[in-house]
Design an enzyme around this catalytic site. Structure first.
Site, PDB file in Angstrom:
ATOM      1  N   HIS A  82       1.073  -1.078  -0.075  1.00  0.00           N
ATOM      2  CA  HIS A  82      -0.099  -0.040  -0.175  1.00  0.00           C
ATOM      3  C   HIS A  82       0.968   1.071  -0.033  1.00  0.00           C
ATOM      4  O   HIS A  82       0.647   2.286  -0.793  1.00  0.00           O
ATOM      5  CB  HIS A  82      -1.136  -0.088   1.287  1.00  0.00           C
ATOM      6  CG  HIS A  82      -1.709   1.200   1.275  1.00  0.00           C
ATOM      7  ND1 HIS A  82      -2.988   1.196   1.170  1.00  0.00           N
ATOM      8  CD2 HIS A  82      -1.235   2.349   1.809  1.00  0.00           C
ATOM      9  CE1 HIS A  82      -3.590   2.446   1.440  1.00  0.00           C
ATOM     10  NE2 HIS A  82      -2.342   3.522   1.898  1.00  0.00           N
ATOM     11  N   GLU A  83       1.770   1.334   0.949  1.00  0.00           N
ATOM     12  CA  GLU A  83       2.771   2.520   1.043  1.00  0.00           C
ATOM     13  C   GLU A  83       3.541   2.725  -0.320  1.00  0.00           C
ATOM     14  O   GLU A  83       3.630   3.980  -0.738  1.00  0.00           O
ATOM     15  CB  GLU A  83       3.612   2.259   2.158  1.00  0.00           C
ATOM     16  CG  GLU A  83       3.002   2.380   3.560  1.00  0.00           C
ATOM     17  CD  GLU A  83       1.816   3.206   3.730  1.00  0.00           C
ATOM     18  OE1 GLU A  83       2.086   4.425   3.190  1.00  0.00           O
ATOM     19  OE2 GLU A  83       0.927   3.092   4.541  1.00  0.00           O
ATOM     20  N   HIS A 109       1.655   4.768  -2.651  1.00  0.00           N
ATOM     21  CA  HIS A 109       1.826   6.186  -2.507  1.00  0.00           C
ATOM     22  C   HIS A 109       3.177   6.489  -2.982  1.00  0.00           C
ATOM     23  O   HIS A 109       3.432   7.709  -3.900  1.00  0.00           O
ATOM     24  CB  HIS A 109       1.685   6.352  -1.092  1.00  0.00           C
ATOM     25  CG  HIS A 109       0.535   6.385  -0.499  1.00  0.00           C
ATOM     26  ND1 HIS A 109      -0.641   6.923  -0.953  1.00  0.00           N
ATOM     27  CD2 HIS A 109       0.101   5.792   0.832  1.00  0.00           C
ATOM     28  CE1 HIS A 109      -1.712   6.621  -0.148  1.00  0.00           C
ATOM     29  NE2 HIS A 109      -1.319   6.080   1.135  1.00  0.00           N
ATOM     30  N   HIS A 147      -5.153   7.821  -2.053  1.00  0.00           N
ATOM     31  CA  HIS A 147      -5.897   6.838  -1.410  1.00  0.00           C
ATOM     32  C   HIS A 147      -7.131   6.760  -2.279  1.00  0.00           C
ATOM     33  O   HIS A 147      -7.781   7.387  -2.986  1.00  0.00           O
ATOM     34  CB  HIS A 147      -6.476   7.277   0.025  1.00  0.00           C
ATOM     35  CG  HIS A 147      -5.573   6.959   0.989  1.00  0.00           C
ATOM     36  ND1 HIS A 147      -5.292   7.769   2.305  1.00  0.00           N
ATOM     37  CD2 HIS A 147      -4.506   6.059   1.132  1.00  0.00           C
ATOM     38  CE1 HIS A 147      -4.539   7.051   3.007  1.00  0.00           C
ATOM     39  NE2 HIS A 147      -4.008   6.292   2.421  1.00  0.00           N
TER      40      HIS A 147
END
Lengths: 83, 378
Positions: free
Chosen positions: B117-118, B121, B127
């Site tokens: 997930h990170e 980014h 998001h």
């Protein structure tokens, strides 16, 4: 013993305020946390958060909203108010 | 994506792990980080190279409370990690809260899943509002048997960097950074081309799926829109060029064939235990591939087409024909090898080169000759 609802409610309010400050760029304006008007900044922010996270948009601290904000999450804010 | 769509201008990115969590063996941290990068590599042309010193594009660290980036962590629970959009300085960096209990299992906080997930980014994804997407901000337990990227994640990252040049790349099994593949991508198939042929066609949860090379189209019979996807975006362990496919709707299972192997999928999950060899279905050893297949709901029979013959499997008696029959004997008007077949309402649709033949099993005859792209708004 009866549950102290007022204390519980205050905890929840602090929780949502902190959540909105951290992830939804919410700034406290000094007014009482317990003023829940339809168009108050905190109600608007709760609605924004509920809409983003796919919750029912009530503007209120319902149980689904409280459940979700207590779950672990990414620390990056969900709104674009960052640089 | 972030406002202004920041993204990396290069396709080979470096990363460095500055420190390690005591919760896991360093080798497990390395493996989780590498695996997370490999997932993003599997759907984009991006490659990731680990550095052990100096500055890297993505600097990875574990820290507690305030850690010099003005966004302190908050102890166990709450905020568990954060990462910065592509850019200089902090740009691309990923920080993990050491107050969490990092694990390589589904208990505690799974490092691979959070890192994945990170790094979304770090690569430029904001998001997602879709609760099923990896980029949804709330952490949830993940299923290691399911490819972790949702279509929304894949669409987002491919919007920034394009598609993977690899036809098949399973990040769950591959820990190696692959050499850059040939940059030439074959032309995408044109759904309205009169020369269009399909590898396989099947119903799928009320829609029809048309497979071609490494892609498939999804079409609901009563909706005009057509969805076009990579097979690997749905089922990363499946090879491209599916030979045949059929759905058993009452079990919500779809069976996909390639060569002498088959897989059973439910939604975007490949059921455990696959691939299996087609011989377990009762085929003789001289069968090396299946051209087309479909499940006749009315009769509870599965038909497998191989060259100019077909085998049928009776689901009720759980038995396969001892030997195949000529296609033309059971389906008058259908001659020779077929590419694909599926059932829609009470008709069977046989694909044979540039033609599609609508067959009425009640009348035992071909009722219409259609173009292969009949189902599409061409």
């Amino acid at each position: 013993f009866p549950v102290d609802m007022r204390e519980k409610k205050e905890e929840d309010v602090q929780l949502i305020q902190k959540y909105l400050e951290n992830y939804y760029n919410f700034k406290k304006d000094g007014e009482s946390s317990f003023v829940w008007k339809n168009n108050s900044p905190i109600t608007k922010k709760i609605k924004e958060m509920q809409e983003f996270l796919g919750l029912e948009v009530t503007g209120k601290l319902d149980s689904n909203t409280l459940d979700l904000i207590q779950k672990p999450r990414c620390g990056f804010p969900d709104v674009a108010g960052f640089s | 994506t972030f406002a202004g769509e920041p993204k990396w201008a290069k396709q080979v990115l470096t990363y460095r792990i500055l420190n390690y969590t005591p919760d896991l063996h360093p080798a497990d941290v390395d493996a989780a980080i590498k695996k997370a990068f490999n997932v993003w590599s599997s759907v984009t042309p991006l490659k990731f190279v680990k550095k052990d010193r100096d500055h890297a594009d993505i600097m990875i660290s574990f820290a507690v409370k305030g850690h010099n980036d003005f966004i302190p962590f908050d102890g166990p629970g709450g905020s568990i990690a954060h990462a910065y959009a592509p850019g200089k300085g902090f740009g691309g960096d990923a920080h993990f809260d050491e107050d969490e209990t990092w694990t390589k299992s589904t208990e505690g906080t799974n490092l691979f899943y959070v890192a994945l997930h990170e790094f979304g980014h770090s690569l430029g994804l904001f998001h997602s509002k879709d609760p099923e997407a990896l980029m949804y901000p709330v952490y949830r337990k993940f299923d290691p048997s399911v490819f972790p990227l949702h279509q929304d994640d894949t669409n987002g990252i491919q919007h920034l960097y394009g598609r993977s040049p690899n036809t098949y790349n399973d990040p769950r099994e591959s820990a190696e950074i692959k050499e850059p593949a040939e940059p030439k991508e074959p032309a995408l198939p044109d759904i309205c081309s009169p020369d269009l042929t399909f590898d396989a066609v099947t119903t799928f949860r009320g829609e029809i799926m048309f497979f071609k090379d490494k892609h498939f189209w999804r079409k609901h019979p009563s909706v005009r829109a057509v969805d076009f996807n990579l097979i690997s975006a749905f089922w990363p362990r499946l090879p491209s060029g599916v030979d045949a496919a059929y759905e058993v709707p009452e079990k919500d299972e779809t069976v996909l064939f390639k060569g002498n192997e088959f897989w059973v999928v439910r939604g975007d999950t490949i059921l455990p235990g696959y691939p299996q060899k087609i011989y377990v279905l009762g085929f003789s050893k001289d069968v090396t591939k299946i051209d087309a297949a479909f499940y006749n709901r009315n009769k509870g029979k599965i038909y497998y087409f191989i060259a100019d013959k077909f085998w049928s499997y009776n689901k009720r008696s759980q038995s396969m024909d001892r030997k195949p029959r000529q296609i033309r004997d059971a389906f008058p008007g259908i001659n020779g090898k077929i590419d694909a077949v599926f059932q829609h309402k009470n008709f069977f649709y046989f694909f044979h080169g540039r033609k599609q033949l609508e067959f009425d099993p009640g009348k035992k005859r071909v009722t219409r000759v259609l173009k292969t792209n009949f189902w599409f708004p061409c």
